[in-house]
Design an enzyme around this catalytic site. Structure first.
Site, PDB file in Angstrom:
ATOM      1  N   GLU A  35       0.839  -1.198   0.000  1.00 25.73           N
ATOM      2  CA  GLU A  35       0.000   0.000   0.000  1.00 25.73           C
ATOM      3  C   GLU A  35       0.876   1.251   0.000  1.00 25.73           C
ATOM      4  O   GLU A  35       1.716   1.418   0.879  1.00 25.73           O
ATOM      5  CB  GLU A  35      -0.900  -0.018   1.242  1.00 25.73           C
ATOM      6  CG  GLU A  35      -1.908  -1.160   1.191  1.00 25.73           C
ATOM      7  CD  GLU A  35      -2.578  -1.455   2.535  1.00 25.73           C
ATOM      8  OE1 GLU A  35      -2.296  -0.750   3.516  1.00 25.73           O
ATOM      9  OE2 GLU A  35      -3.367  -2.409   2.587  1.00 25.73           O
ATOM     10  N   LEU A  73      -6.357  -1.113  -0.698  1.00 24.33           N
ATOM     11  CA  LEU A  73      -6.282  -1.287   0.753  1.00 24.33           C
ATOM     12  C   LEU A  73      -6.981  -2.587   1.136  1.00 24.33           C
ATOM     13  O   LEU A  73      -8.028  -2.583   1.771  1.00 24.33           O
ATOM     14  CB  LEU A  73      -6.945  -0.107   1.474  1.00 24.33           C
ATOM     15  CG  LEU A  73      -6.257   1.240   1.304  1.00 24.33           C
ATOM     16  CD1 LEU A  73      -7.029   2.321   2.053  1.00 24.33           C
ATOM     17  CD2 LEU A  73      -4.828   1.185   1.802  1.00 24.33           C
ATOM     18  N   GLU A  75      -5.472  -6.168   2.421  1.00 29.09           N
ATOM     19  CA  GLU A  75      -4.365  -7.072   2.731  1.00 29.09           C
ATOM     20  C   GLU A  75      -4.676  -8.492   2.292  1.00 29.09           C
ATOM     21  O   GLU A  75      -3.810  -9.206   1.799  1.00 29.09           O
ATOM     22  CB  GLU A  75      -4.053  -7.032   4.232  1.00 29.09           C
ATOM     23  CG  GLU A  75      -3.319  -5.785   4.701  1.00 29.09           C
ATOM     24  CD  GLU A  75      -4.245  -4.597   4.917  1.00 29.09           C
ATOM     25  OE1 GLU A  75      -5.484  -4.758   4.788  1.00 29.09           O
ATOM     26  OE2 GLU A  75      -3.737  -3.509   5.213  1.00 29.09           O
ATOM     27  N   PHE A  98       1.754  -2.431   9.003  1.00 32.68           N
ATOM     28  CA  PHE A  98       1.918  -2.739  10.423  1.00 32.68           C
ATOM     29  C   PHE A  98       1.505  -4.181  10.675  1.00 32.68           C
ATOM     30  O   PHE A  98       0.483  -4.634  10.154  1.00 32.68           O
ATOM     31  CB  PHE A  98       1.058  -1.795  11.283  1.00 32.68           C
ATOM     32  CG  PHE A  98       1.430  -0.351  11.136  1.00 32.68           C
ATOM     33  CD1 PHE A  98       2.502   0.171  11.852  1.00 32.68           C
ATOM     34  CD2 PHE A  98       0.730   0.478  10.272  1.00 32.68           C
ATOM     35  CE1 PHE A  98       2.854   1.513  11.716  1.00 32.68           C
ATOM     36  CE2 PHE A  98       1.081   1.816  10.129  1.00 32.68           C
ATOM     37  CZ  PHE A  98       2.146   2.333  10.849  1.00 32.68           C
ATOM     38  N   ASP A 100       0.128  -5.295  13.020  1.00 32.32           N
ATOM     39  CA  ASP A 100      -1.197  -5.253  13.638  1.00 32.32           C
ATOM     40  C   ASP A 100      -2.315  -5.572  12.634  1.00 32.32           C
ATOM     41  O   ASP A 100      -3.403  -5.986  13.022  1.00 32.32           O
ATOM     42  CB  ASP A 100      -1.438  -3.857  14.221  1.00 32.32           C
ATOM     43  CG  ASP A 100      -0.255  -3.347  15.024  1.00 32.32           C
ATOM     44  OD1 ASP A 100      -0.375  -3.225  16.241  1.00 32.32           O
ATOM     45  OD2 ASP A 100       0.813  -3.090  14.415  1.00 32.32           O
ATOM     46  N   PHE A 101      -2.055  -5.341  11.310  1.00 32.28           N
ATOM     47  CA  PHE A 101      -3.091  -5.569  10.297  1.00 32.28           C
ATOM     48  C   PHE A 101      -3.070  -6.993   9.759  1.00 32.28           C
ATOM     49  O   PHE A 101      -3.807  -7.343   8.847  1.00 32.28           O
ATOM     50  CB  PHE A 101      -2.925  -4.596   9.117  1.00 32.28           C
ATOM     51  CG  PHE A 101      -2.862  -3.143   9.493  1.00 32.28           C
ATOM     52  CD1 PHE A 101      -3.304  -2.697  10.741  1.00 32.28           C
ATOM     53  CD2 PHE A 101      -2.380  -2.207   8.594  1.00 32.28           C
ATOM     54  CE1 PHE A 101      -3.240  -1.350  11.077  1.00 32.28           C
ATOM     55  CE2 PHE A 101      -2.318  -0.861   8.925  1.00 32.28           C
ATOM     56  CZ  PHE A 101      -2.743  -0.430  10.169  1.00 32.28           C
ATOM     57  N   HIS A 144      -1.337  -0.040  16.146  1.00 33.53           N
ATOM     58  CA  HIS A 144      -0.207   0.179  15.232  1.00 33.53           C
ATOM     59  C   HIS A 144       1.122   0.026  15.962  1.00 33.53           C
ATOM     60  O   HIS A 144       2.131   0.550  15.507  1.00 33.53           O
ATOM     61  CB  HIS A 144      -0.258   1.587  14.625  1.00 33.53           C
ATOM     62  CG  HIS A 144      -1.509   1.918  13.888  1.00 33.53           C
ATOM     63  ND1 HIS A 144      -2.688   2.208  14.514  1.00 33.53           N
ATOM     64  CD2 HIS A 144      -1.760   2.001  12.556  1.00 33.53           C
ATOM     65  CE1 HIS A 144      -3.627   2.462  13.610  1.00 33.53           C
ATOM     66  NE2 HIS A 144      -3.090   2.337  12.413  1.00 33.53           N
TER      67      HIS A 144
END
Lengths: 339, 371
Positions: A35, A73, A75, A98, A100-101, A144
């Site tokens: 991204e 956007l 993933e 991140f 986190d995603f 994040h």
């Protein structure tokens, strides 16, 4: 004709950029997707504006063109595409901003990429690298800032790498790109602006080999990523009190070089495991368990863990600073092994 | 009555080579109140290149130990104080309090400026050039670099202009060797010396670099004033092939730890930083094939494929060997009997110039003075 030379130093961000640049130049099957890694391509006049959320890939689009792709956007879509491309002979690097995603594309990673080699009888290879930012300290709040290295270390079939400085970032990323298995490459955000001596020539550091970055006899401190630098600060403080420590940078969490840890514990008899991750089922807990199983007879005292608390990463700067394991906490833990 | 101030001798963090800015005290081998002789080992120090031992600068009593084991200190920092036992403690206190160590940054900048790059054909050559006087050129061995002269450079630079280079394919010079033969390397070094404006020089070579230095002397004797060969290749047949092959292929810490100690008589010199330093070189793309190619020309099947004995009688030559050399046996020195001065140094292995630098520096200085 001669010129004076000084040592060349690069920041973590520059070292990663150089590793990708050199591998893309060396091997045309290396491609990148993510991204905003090209940043504004498609918006007239905005090509190469960003280079990823923190500018790591800036300049690469100009050199390697359409081998870098901006993705929607989504993933689950592009991580799946990268894994599929790897299964079909490419060597993709996917940047997933991140860690986190990672939740939204976890099936592609742990049920697909991690299983291909095993389920196809060793005949399938998946040489994909998923680059992702980890760690707290940037005031980026609970979604994040996590250190989710233990989650991915849990899955057989994945390699998990978490370097400690710019030199290590370049060498371990080049090795990860050349590796034929899926690699989760964890970049601590706080290292992006820290410079170290980095050779210009391409070089690669083997996966699965820990590095003893400080030597001593009284205790062993095991850690990885940015915490290596915190542990080195602690080692300096302890040395002033006459306590000398081995500081071990694990470099890769899967495979894990437990032999280097055990060799050190057999010398020192005391172990402190430091991890920026939450404590339950962490790398610190894993190393502690393995050492107590394999080298219990060498231990002179109980193993100590220094980790983040079992809470989300706080947004309050005061609380976030308190959340991250400190050199002082490591010093106290080492002292506690001798009480 | 002893003069209080003048009998106080500071012991400071030594500077071993150009790039050293700080060292870590590993262990004290002496204690406060102990009497030592000049040259006694007093403290083990580890740098980012090597672990070494600092010696007492003079005979006397260790009165105060300031440097703590496990801590790093900049070059020049006060580590301990020697003085006559009659000197008051208060005078020692005052000396410690007033001692001013140099800023580490200054040392670092100076070091950075002392490396230079020369362009020789397509190859960048990193070198350092220090001191004034007759020129001396230092040639390292197979897989080495100019830091192999860490403990020799400053001493030799007191009365010489000293040039130490990274041979092509080594250290931080370009990773390319167009002609890996002894003749090719000798021609390359002559071209390098042309490029930096060195006409005549004394040549000092270690191991493979020793054979190159001898061959250079045979090729252009008018440009060589004298020769020092340290554990050189080319004086006999045997070589430790398992070391050579192990070093060439080693990419991991474990593989390197299996071979690096063979370079020294005392493997305490081989700390994790020395191993990591060697691996930083070995990890670079192209180094392993490059060293394999060089090996195939020079050393295979336990046999050296060079012979430089005839070159030893061309110019005044000194040969230095570590008695416990595990790479090239010290008895090869006997090939130089009668045509060169032969010095076998005890308690030293293949890296004799690093392991017993004081003795080696004295032999070299003596030989250079006799030219």
């Amino acid at each position: 004709m001669t010129t004076a030379v000084a040592t060349r130093s690069l920041t973590g961000r520059e070292a990663i950029n150089e590793a990708i640049d050199q591998e893309m130049a060396r091997d045309e099957t290396v491609i990148m997707m993510g991204e905003d890694i090209v940043g504004g391509a498609g918006s007239p006049g905005e090509e190469d504006a960003w280079g990823g959320v923190l500018g790591v890939t800036k300049g690469l689009y100009g050199k390697h063109g359409d081998r870098l792709m901006d993705t929607p956007l989504s993933e689950s879509a592009y991580i799946g595409a990268a894994i599929g491309a790897a299964a079909c002979g490419m060597r993709p690097i996917a940047e997933l901003m991140f860690i986190d995603f990672m939740g939204v594309c976890l099936d592609q990673i742990y049920n697909q990429a991690a299983k291909f080699r095993y389920m196809f009888g060793g005949k399938a290879e998946t040489p994909v690298v998923i680059r992702t930012m980890v760690g707290a300290g940037l005031r980026a709040a609970a979604q994040h800032s996590q250190m989710l290295t233990p989650v991915f270390t849990h899955f057989p079939g994945l390699k998990v790498v978490c370097p400690s400085n710019a030199y290590e970032l370049k060498g371990l990323l080049i090795e990860s790109i050349r590796d034929n298995d899926p690699v989760i490459f964890c970049e601590h955000k706080s290292l992006y602006d820290v410079a170290a001596e980095v050779p210009e020539a391409p070089y690669s550091i083997p996966l699965g080999e820990a590095n003893v970055v400080h030597e001593g006899n009284d205790a062993t401190i095991v850690t990885y990523g940015a915490m290596v630098n915190t542990a080195l600060d602690a080692a300096q403080t302890l040395a002033a009190d006459g306590i000398s420590t081995d500081v071990i940078d694990l470099r890769t969490l899967s495979p894990l070089d437990i032999d280097t840890v055990i060799e050190s514990v057999e010398k020192t008899g005391r172990l402190v495991c430091v991890d920026e991750a939450n404590p339950r089922c962490s790398i610190a807990a894993d190393v502690s368990a393995q050492v107590s199983q394999e080298a219990f007879g060498s231990l002179k005292s109980g193993i100590r863990m220094v980790t983040a608390p079992h809470t989300p990463v706080p947004f309050s700067p005061v609380l976030e600073d308190a959340y991250i394991p400190s050199a002082g906490a490591i010093v106290d833990a080492v002292r506690a092994t001798d009480s | 009555m002893v003069d209080q101030e003048s009998s106080i001798v500071p012991i400071v963090m030594p500077k071993w080579g150009l790039s050293m800015t700080e060292g870590e005290i590993v262990e004290w081998m002496t204690s406060e109140g102990e009497e030592v002789d000049a040259g006694d080992d007093i403290v083990d120090v580890e740098t980012d290149k090597i672990a070494g031992t600092a010696e007492a600068p003079a005979a006397g009593t260790i009165r105060r130990i300031v440097g703590e084991a496990g801590r790093s200190y900049p070059v020049g920092a006060l580590l301990a104080v020697m003085a006559d036992p009659s000197v008051d403690d208060s005078a020692i206190d005052r000396f410690v309090a007033e001692f001013v160590a140099p800023e580490p940054e200054e040392v670092g900048e100076e070091a950075a400026a002392l490396y230079s790059l020369a362009r020789v054909g397509e190859v960048n050559v990193r070198y350092s050039r220090v001191g004034e006087g007759p020129a001396v050129v230092l040639l390292h061995g197979f897989g080495g670099d100019l830091d192999n002269w860490l403990f020799n450079l400053d001493s030799l630079a007191e009365s010489n202009e000293v040039v130490a280079l990274d041979l092509p394919g080594h250290g931080q010079s370009s990773l390319a060797i167009s002609d890996p033969s002894i003749d090719g390397l000798a021609s390359f070094v002559w071209s390098f010396l042309d490029a930096i404006g060195v006409g005549t020089a004394a040549l000092i070579g270690h191991s493979m670099g020793g054979a190159v230095a001898a061959h250079m002397t045979g090729r252009q004797p008018d440009r060589v004033s004298g020769l020092v060969l340290i554990a050189p290749a080319g004086l006999g047949a045997e070589i430790n092939q398992s070391y050579i092959d192990g070093f060439v292929t080693a990419r991991s810490k474990r593989e390197m730890k299996a071979v690096a100690p063979l370079l020294f008589a005392d493997d305490a010199h081989v700390g994790p930083k020395l191993i990591e330093g060697l691996l930083r070189y070995k990890r670079m793309d192209g180094v392993i094939p490059l060293l394999s190619g060089l090996r195939d020309v020079w050393f295979t099947g336990g046999t050296q494929h060079v012979d430089v004995v005839a070159d030893l009688s061309v110019k005044p030559t000194a040969v230095i060997w570590g008695e416990q050399d595990q790479i090239i046996p010290a008895d090869h020195a006997s090939a130089a009997d009668g045509i060169a001065s032969v010095n076998v140094v005890t308690n030293a292995g293949h890296m004799v110039q690093m392991e017993q630098p004081r003795e080696v520096n004295e032999i070299i200085t003596g030989h250079l003075a006799s030219l």
